[in-house]
Design a protein around this motif. Structure first.
Motif, PDB file in Angstrom:
ATOM      1  N   UNK A 165      -1.589 -21.224  -9.644  1.00 66.76           N
ATOM      2  CA  UNK A 165      -1.758 -19.965 -10.366  1.00 66.76           C
ATOM      3  C   UNK A 165      -1.781 -18.777  -9.411  1.00 66.76           C
ATOM      4  N   UNK A 166      -2.552 -18.874  -8.332  1.00 67.55           N
ATOM      5  CA  UNK A 166      -2.669 -17.719  -7.435  1.00 67.55           C
ATOM      6  C   UNK A 166      -1.408 -17.545  -6.586  1.00 67.55           C
ATOM      7  N   UNK A 167      -0.736 -18.649  -6.235  1.00 71.49           N
ATOM      8  CA  UNK A 167       0.532 -18.520  -5.500  1.00 71.49           C
ATOM      9  C   UNK A 167       1.598 -17.893  -6.403  1.00 71.49           C
ATOM     10  N   UNK A 168       1.545 -18.193  -7.697  1.00 68.81           N
ATOM     11  CA  UNK A 168       2.465 -17.545  -8.644  1.00 68.81           C
ATOM     12  C   UNK A 168       2.214 -16.038  -8.683  1.00 68.81           C
ATOM     13  N   UNK A 169       0.946 -15.628  -8.664  1.00 71.85           N
ATOM     14  CA  UNK A 169       0.633 -14.198  -8.617  1.00 71.85           C
ATOM     15  C   UNK A 169       1.150 -13.572  -7.328  1.00 71.85           C
ATOM     16  N   UNK A 170       0.946 -14.280  -6.212  1.00 75.01           N
ATOM     17  CA  UNK A 170       1.410 -13.760  -4.922  1.00 75.01           C
ATOM     18  C   UNK A 170       2.939 -13.618  -4.911  1.00 75.01           C
ATOM     19  N   UNK A 171       3.624 -14.571  -5.548  1.00 77.06           N
ATOM     20  CA  UNK A 171       5.091 -14.476  -5.615  1.00 77.06           C
ATOM     21  C   UNK A 171       5.532 -13.288  -6.469  1.00 77.06           C
ATOM     22  N   UNK A 172       4.852 -13.079  -7.605  1.00 79.49           N
ATOM     23  CA  UNK A 172       5.174 -11.908  -8.426  1.00 79.49           C
ATOM     24  C   UNK A 172       5.041 -10.618  -7.615  1.00 79.49           C
ATOM     25  N   UNK A 173       4.006 -10.553  -6.796  1.00 75.68           N
ATOM     26  CA  UNK A 173       3.711  -9.332  -6.048  1.00 75.68           C
ATOM     27  C   UNK A 173       4.643  -9.128  -4.865  1.00 75.68           C
ATOM     28  N   UNK A 174       4.973 -10.219  -4.152  1.00 79.60           N
ATOM     29  CA  UNK A 174       5.698 -10.084  -2.874  1.00 79.60           C
ATOM     30  C   UNK A 174       7.149 -10.536  -2.915  1.00 79.60           C
ATOM     31  N   UNK A 175       7.467 -11.455  -3.852  1.00 79.33           N
ATOM     32  CA  UNK A 175       8.779 -12.115  -3.912  1.00 79.33           C
ATOM     33  C   UNK A 175       9.105 -12.894  -2.631  1.00 79.33           C
ATOM     34  N   UNK A 176       8.082 -13.343  -1.899  1.00 77.90           N
ATOM     35  CA  UNK A 176       8.320 -14.178  -0.717  1.00 77.90           C
ATOM     36  C   UNK A 176       8.851 -15.530  -1.172  1.00 77.90           C
ATOM     37  N   UNK A 177       9.992 -15.921  -0.639  1.00 78.64           N
ATOM     38  CA  UNK A 177      10.682 -17.117  -1.102  1.00 78.64           C
ATOM     39  C   UNK A 177       9.862 -18.386  -0.852  1.00 78.64           C
ATOM     40  N   UNK A 178       9.083 -18.387   0.242  1.00 79.65           N
ATOM     41  CA  UNK A 178       8.303 -19.597   0.531  1.00 79.65           C
ATOM     42  C   UNK A 178       7.319 -19.895  -0.588  1.00 79.65           C
ATOM     43  N   UNK A 225      -6.055 -28.217 -19.032  1.00 85.00           N
ATOM     44  CA  UNK A 225      -5.889 -26.837 -19.485  1.00 85.00           C
ATOM     45  C   UNK A 225      -5.620 -25.906 -18.306  1.00 85.00           C
ATOM     46  N   UNK A 226      -6.315 -26.124 -17.175  1.00 89.59           N
ATOM     47  CA  UNK A 226      -6.059 -25.305 -15.986  1.00 89.59           C
ATOM     48  C   UNK A 226      -4.619 -25.483 -15.497  1.00 89.59           C
ATOM     49  N   UNK A 227      -4.139 -26.737 -15.484  1.00 82.82           N
ATOM     50  CA  UNK A 227      -2.753 -26.967 -15.056  1.00 82.82           C
ATOM     51  C   UNK A 227      -1.781 -26.390 -16.073  1.00 82.82           C
ATOM     52  N   UNK A 228      -2.146 -26.420 -17.355  1.00 78.76           N
ATOM     53  CA  UNK A 228      -1.293 -25.830 -18.375  1.00 78.76           C
ATOM     54  C   UNK A 228      -1.124 -24.332 -18.127  1.00 78.76           C
ATOM     55  N   UNK A 229      -2.238 -23.646 -17.860  1.00 75.67           N
ATOM     56  CA  UNK A 229      -2.165 -22.223 -17.518  1.00 75.67           C
ATOM     57  C   UNK A 229      -1.311 -22.002 -16.278  1.00 75.67           C
ATOM     58  N   UNK A 230      -1.472 -22.878 -15.279  1.00 75.83           N
ATOM     59  CA  UNK A 230      -0.706 -22.740 -14.036  1.00 75.83           C
ATOM     60  C   UNK A 230       0.792 -22.878 -14.290  1.00 75.83           C
ATOM     61  N   UNK A 231       1.176 -23.799 -15.171  1.00 76.34           N
ATOM     62  CA  UNK A 231       2.603 -23.953 -15.512  1.00 76.34           C
ATOM     63  C   UNK A 231       3.135 -22.687 -16.200  1.00 76.34           C
ATOM     64  N   UNK A 232       2.328 -22.109 -17.088  1.00 78.37           N
ATOM     65  CA  UNK A 232       2.736 -20.857 -17.731  1.00 78.37           C
ATOM     66  C   UNK A 232       2.905 -19.750 -16.700  1.00 78.37           C
ATOM     67  N   UNK A 233       1.965 -19.668 -15.755  1.00 77.06           N
ATOM     68  CA  UNK A 233       2.045 -18.629 -14.725  1.00 77.06           C
ATOM     69  C   UNK A 233       3.235 -18.867 -13.792  1.00 77.06           C
TER      70      UNK A 233
END
Length: 636
Positions: free
Chosen positions: A283-296, A424-432
């Motif tokens: 979930x938090x890496x998905x947020x970081x990707x949204x913010x930075x678009x870092x490919x890694x 449920x936490x993993x479900x949210x993570x998949x959505x994110x």
């Protein structure tokens, strides 16, 4: 015990089944054992652990499999084994007791109770002989048995005092003569300052070893940067993610994260992999990707979800709980390498792959090598006189070779029970992950998993949820965390699908929480439902630990649902819930990280976004990909 096993033989928990053939006459927690303790007037020994726990295995081998030790336990105690993941309510109560007595806690958790279930002594791991400044397990057993026989009035008084202490410590909320603390924009600066006091500026993360991911703190820093432009916040958040992704806590070969690191550099984990850690990190890496678009970050999202699909997924699309730290009785054996073996497998590019992942002749951990990354891809490519794209191809092929070879090793045990809140936490993570990357397979995974949950975890007669499911059987009434995280997942799923049936279900479950968990004047919710009878107290959990507290998640749910469904009293309740622990959130944001994120949103305001029209799919996808942390979204 004979080969037929003890009273755990018919359980479904892999942890309990591990102990089903111990010579200790273990019982599961339930009416039979509790009744037997009262009838025989014996103290109860409760031993709590979980299947992926390294030290739980050690104590089992040393003590619970030893015939002489088992004889002492069977003669003097009614012995109960509990899987902390099946019964977190009992684990919370007895962990509080041990922490109150000893100042620390952990697993295995061994607690001595009166026949009424009230704790009077306890600890964590006890060695078979005196060591580490600890009494031996047999000494403890004899001591507790003698104290119970000869000083019963003292034991009962200690148990009463301890139980009252636990009950008092868990009573949160407003006092009659107390005004709630007020929040202001400067409160966010205070939270940021308190977090940064514990920040490791060299290796990322917070505090010293052992180091846990603390994803809520990282998420707060991303949001704080987004709101204020503060570069230190962004730098610390990304440093923390980057160092974990480069370290041994991340499985460089197969994807996915271990639970925590034993050192400051994120090199050596205890190797268990838990579903909830991977969900929160995704979930938090998905947020970081949204913010930075870092490919890694996008790559790590893909690698981690691939790991979950490959190793932690039921055919019906439920997610398993955990993978063990040990295989063949050795911690980490499945995951480590020696240079010679790796070179034989890798062929012409062995030096490049081994050097990049720090697989050396001497090893970087106990004579073996845990794969990790010490130099940037571009920096290492320059050293090797390779184009970065070519290096990436070599590394990718090398990882596939190592993964294939590793898959032929003896695997760690899979704890294959399916836990509602963790799913449920993993479900949210998949959505994110879908929102951040646009990979439709991630959204489909969330939908499939949600359909699995709603099919298997709901009692069709009462509408109530269960906590765990395995082999066609759902067990134990769901706890506050389960309801809260499922409501959160339904709201997240509605946002990425535009399907309002998920929102309708979220409203129904939220009302159920009010009906059966409400703590009345306290303003908070109990951890257990109102009709549960086998716990000595009903606790309220506020602290965010490895997982968010159910109260924090419910406060966020009420905030968002009040906007989506126009229910003003739910918004009022959410504001009350963040007001009362206010001072603690300011001072100790590492222990109230999820709360801190909600306070940030309440102070900053929530963006209300509605997409309406004949074809909103393109703009919907583009909008989801943007980093807009404080928002609700509906699609018509």
């Amino acid at each position: 015990m004979d080969k037929k096993g003890n009273h755990l033989i018919h359980e479904t928990s892999p942890y309990l089944l591990q102990h089903a053939h111990n010579p200790v006459d273990w019982y599961p927690w339930g009416p039979e054992a509790l009744r037997k303790a009262k009838e025989e007037n014996k103290p109860i020994l409760v031993s709590i652990g979980y299947a992926a726990c390294h030290w739980c295995h050690v104590m089992e081998r040393e003590s619970f499999e030893d015939d002489a030790t088992a004889r002492i336990m069977n003669e003097h105690f009614i012995n109960i084994k509990i899987d902390r993941e099946e019964r977190p309510d009992l684990d919370n109560i007895y962990m509080d007791a041990v922490q109150a007595m000893t100042g620390s806690g952990g697993w295995p958790l061994n607690v001595f109770l009166t026949p009424e279930g009230k704790p009077f002594y306890g600890g964590t791991y006890f060695p078979p002989v005196r060591a580490y400044n600890r009494a031996s397990w047999q000494e403890v057993l004899y001591g507790m048995s003698q104290a119970f026989r000869e000083r019963r009035h003292e034991i009962d008084a200690q148990a009463e005092n301890l139980t009252e202490h636990i009950a008092t410590a868990s009573r949160f909320g407003k006092k009659a003569d107390q005004e709630p603390p007020s929040w202001s924009k400067t409160s966010l600066d205070e939270i940021f300052g308190a977090l940064m006091k514990t920040a490791d500026r060299e290796w990322g993360g917070f505090g010293r070893a052992p180091k846990f991911p603390q994803t809520f703190s990282i998420s707060f820093l991303l949001r704080y940067h987004h709101a204020t432009g503060n570069e230190d916040a962004l730098k610390q958040a990304l440093l923390s993610l980057d160092k974990m992704i480069e370290g041994g806590i991340y499985d460089q070969v197969g994807g996915g994260f271990a639970r925590y690191s034993t050192d400051t550099e994120w090199l050596a984990p205890h190797f268990e992999k838990m579903l909830y850690d991977n969900a929160l990190l995704l979930a938090v890496i998905s947020e970081a990707y949204q913010l930075t678009k870092f490919e890694r970050y996008r790559e790590v999202i893909g690698e981690t979800i691939a790991f979950i699909r490959r190793e932690m997924m039921h055919p019906g699309q439920g997610f398993y709980a955990a993978l063990d730290a040990d295989s063949e009785g050795v911690e980490g054996k499945f995951y480590v390498w020696n240079r010679a073996d790796a070179e034989k497998l890798l062929g012409e590019h062995a030096d490049v792959v081994c050097d990049y992942f720090d697989i050396t002749e001497k090893g970087n951990w106990e004579g073996h090598s845990i794969p990790r990354v010490k130099k940037s891809l571009n920096g290492f490519a320059a050293e090797q006189k390779l184009e970065p794209t070519r290096l990436k191809q070599i590394l990718e092929k090398g990882k596939q070779i190592l993964l294939k070879a590793r898959s032929e090793r003896i695997r760690p045990l899979t704890d294959d029970k399916i836990i509602l809140g963790w799913n449920a936490l993993m479900n949210s993570a998949c959505s994110k992950a879908y929102a951040a990357t646009g990979e439709e397979a991630y959204r489909d995974l969330a939908i499939g998993n949600m359909e699995f949950i709603l099919k298997h975890f709901i009692n069709p007669e009462t509408g109530r949820l269960y906590h765990t499911w395995k082999n066609g059987t759902a067990k134990f009434p769901a706890f506050l965390d389960d309801y809260a995280c499922l409501v959160r997942a339904l709201v997240d799923l509605q946002e990425v699908t535009g399907d309002t049936r998920w929102l309708v279900r979220a409203k129904q479950l939220t009302q159920h929480v009010f009906d059966h968990f409400d703590g009345g004047d306290s303003g908070f919710f109990y951890y257990t439902p109102d009709d549960q009878v086998d716990v000595i107290i009903r606790k309220m959990e506020l602290y965010d630990g490895a997982m968010p507290s159910g109260n924090a998640v419910m406060a966020a749910n009420l905030w968002h649902l009040s906007i989506l469904l126009d229910i003003p009293e739910w918004k009022k309740r959410s504001l009350e819930m963040t007001s009362w622990p206010g001072q603690a959130i300011r001072r100790y944001p590492g222990s109230f990280g999820y709360w801190a994120g909600l306070v940030h949103e309440q102070l900053s305001g929530t963006h209300e976004i509605v997409l309406a029209g004949n074809d909103t799919s393109i703009i919907h996808k583009a909008l989801l990909a943007k980093y807009i942390p404080h928002r609700v979204l509906m699609v018509s």
